[in-house]
Design an enzyme around this catalytic site. Sequence first.
Site, PDB file in Angstrom:
ATOM      1  N   ARG A 106       7.839   1.236  20.719  1.00  0.00           N
ATOM      2  CA  ARG A 106       7.419   2.555  19.520  1.00  0.00           C
ATOM      3  C   ARG A 106       9.443   2.839  19.084  1.00  0.00           C
ATOM      4  O   ARG A 106       9.470   3.852  19.377  1.00  0.00           O
ATOM      5  CB  ARG A 106       6.884   4.394  19.955  1.00  0.00           C
ATOM      6  CG  ARG A 106       5.515   4.040  21.069  1.00  0.00           C
ATOM      7  CD  ARG A 106       4.963   3.918  19.803  1.00  0.00           C
ATOM      8  NE  ARG A 106       3.230   4.404  20.382  1.00  0.00           N
ATOM      9  CZ  ARG A 106       2.702   2.972  20.589  1.00  0.00           C
ATOM     10  NH1 ARG A 106       3.105   2.088  20.995  1.00  0.00           N
ATOM     11  NH2 ARG A 106       1.536   3.786  21.351  1.00  0.00           N
ATOM     12  N   SER A 131      -1.146  10.990  19.610  1.00  0.00           N
ATOM     13  CA  SER A 131      -0.606  10.680  20.307  1.00  0.00           C
ATOM     14  C   SER A 131       1.136  11.456  20.513  1.00  0.00           C
ATOM     15  O   SER A 131       1.802  10.895  19.440  1.00  0.00           O
ATOM     16  CB  SER A 131       0.159   9.696  21.203  1.00  0.00           C
ATOM     17  OG  SER A 131      -1.061   9.184  21.244  1.00  0.00           O
ATOM     18  N   GLU A 167       6.758  11.767  19.816  1.00  0.00           N
ATOM     19  CA  GLU A 167       6.472  10.835  18.970  1.00  0.00           C
ATOM     20  C   GLU A 167       6.676  10.734  17.447  1.00  0.00           C
ATOM     21  O   GLU A 167       7.593   9.460  16.514  1.00  0.00           O
ATOM     22  CB  GLU A 167       4.878   9.537  19.350  1.00  0.00           C
ATOM     23  CG  GLU A 167       5.036   8.809  19.086  1.00  0.00           C
ATOM     24  CD  GLU A 167       3.593   7.932  18.626  1.00  0.00           C
ATOM     25  OE1 GLU A 167       3.444   8.025  20.554  1.00  0.00           O
ATOM     26  OE2 GLU A 167       2.803   7.597  18.014  1.00  0.00           O
TER      27      GLU A 167
END
Length: 347
Positions: free
Chosen positions: A172, A245, A341
Site C-alpha cells: 500500500r 478498508s 489507509e
Amino acid sequence: MNAVRTPGFTLTENASLRDRNTLRVDARAAWLAEIHDVEAIPDLLDRPPLRDRPTLLLGEGSNVLFAGDFDGVILTMKTRGVDILADDSAATRIRVAAGEHWDDFVRWTLAHGHAGLENLILIPGSVGAAPMQNIGAYGVEVGEFIESVEAYDLQRRHHSAIRNTACEFGYRDSIFKRNPDRWLITAVTLRLPREWKPRTEYSGIQEELQRTGLTRPASIHIADAVVALRTRKLPDPKVIGNAGSFFKNPLVPATQAAALRAEHPQLPTWPAPNDTSKLSAAWLIESSGFKGLREGDAGISNRHALVLVNHGHATGAQLWALAQHVREGVRERFGVELESEPRVIGA
Ligand SMILES: Cc1cc2nc3c(=O)[nH]c(=O)nc-3n(C[C@H](O)[C@H](O)[C@H](O)COP(=O)(O)OP(=O)(O)OC[C@H]3O[C@@H](n4cnc5c(N)ncnc54)[C@H](O)[C@@H]3O)c2cc1C
C-alpha cells in the site's frame, strides 16, 4: 458559481464533492478542475485560482475521507483510452489513461484474453490512482504489472515517465503516496506476461474454486471467485457509503507480535520483511468490540470490522472522530497503533 470551460479542462468554483467520494461526505472544494487533455495542464496551472491556492489530486474518491472542506483546487483526470503498445509471444504491453475506471479496465483485459489482473477485479477507483497506493488484493499487487507511470510533475512543471523501480512500490505504498500532490498521474503502462499461473494462495479463493469444482481454473474463473468473495464480504459503496478498508494491517516488530500471540493465540499474524510481522487489524478491532458500532450516522460495518461506513448523513468530522475512537480503543487494549489507509483531508 463561477466556471471556466476550455477544450482541455473545466474549472468550477465552490464545487460539491458529495458525488465524488464513496463515503458520500457532503464536503466542498473552493475550486474543482477536470482535465480532459494532458497537454492543457500547463495552461490550467497558470490560471489565477491555481497560482495562489493549494492543490489536491482526486480520482473517484474511493480512498479519501473529507474530514472538512478543501479550500484549494482539486485536480481530477478525465482522460480516457486503452492502447495496446505491443503484443508478442512474451507479453502484452497496454497503456491506459488515468481517467479510466480500474474495474472496467481489468474486465477489458480479461475479455481480450490478457490474464494477470484477475485478482484485482472490482477494486473501485480510477487507473490514475492505482499506482498511488499500489492497489492490492488476494495476494496480488498492481506494482507487479506496472512497467511505467506517466505523470506531470507539479513541482518542476514537466511531464515525466517513471519506470517501475523508481516508483518504489511496497505494501500500500509508493513514491507517489510518500509525496502526495507532487505527481499528477496521467497514464499507466502495464506489462502482462503471456506465461500465466493462477494466484490462489489466498485461502478464500481456494475455497471459492473448490465450491465450483474447478481443478484447473482459467483467469476468468479466478475473477469470478474474487467477485463472489468481494461481493459477500465488502459493503457496496453504491448501497452504503464507505472507503473499503479504513485501517491498514499494522506492522510491528516480530518480538511484539510473538508476545501478543502468546497472550491472544487467535490473533492472525503474517511474517513481514526486516524482522517485523503484520497483524490482522480486523481481528484487533473486532476483539476490541467495535464491529457494528454506530455513533449517529457514522459506523463500523457489521460485515467487516475494517470498514468505516456512512449510514446516511454523517459528516466527515463525525466519521473521523469515530475512526479516532477505534484507534484509541485498540491502542489501549493491545498497545498497537492503527494507521488509516485512505487519505484524510482537512482533519
Ligand atoms: C469498497 C471498496 C473496496 C476497496 N478495496 C480495495 C482493495 O481491495 N485494495 C486496494 O488496494 N484498495 C481498495 N480500495 C481503495 C481504493 O479502491 C483504491 O485506493 C483506489 O485506487 C482509489 O482510486 P480513486 O480513483 O478512487 O482514488 P481517490 O480516492 O480519488 O484518491 C486516492 C489517492 O490517490 C491520489 N490520486 C488520485 N488520482 C490521482 C492521480 N491521477 N495522480 C496522482 N495521485 C492521484 C489522491 O490524491 C489520493 O491520495 C477499496 C475501496 C472501496 C470503496
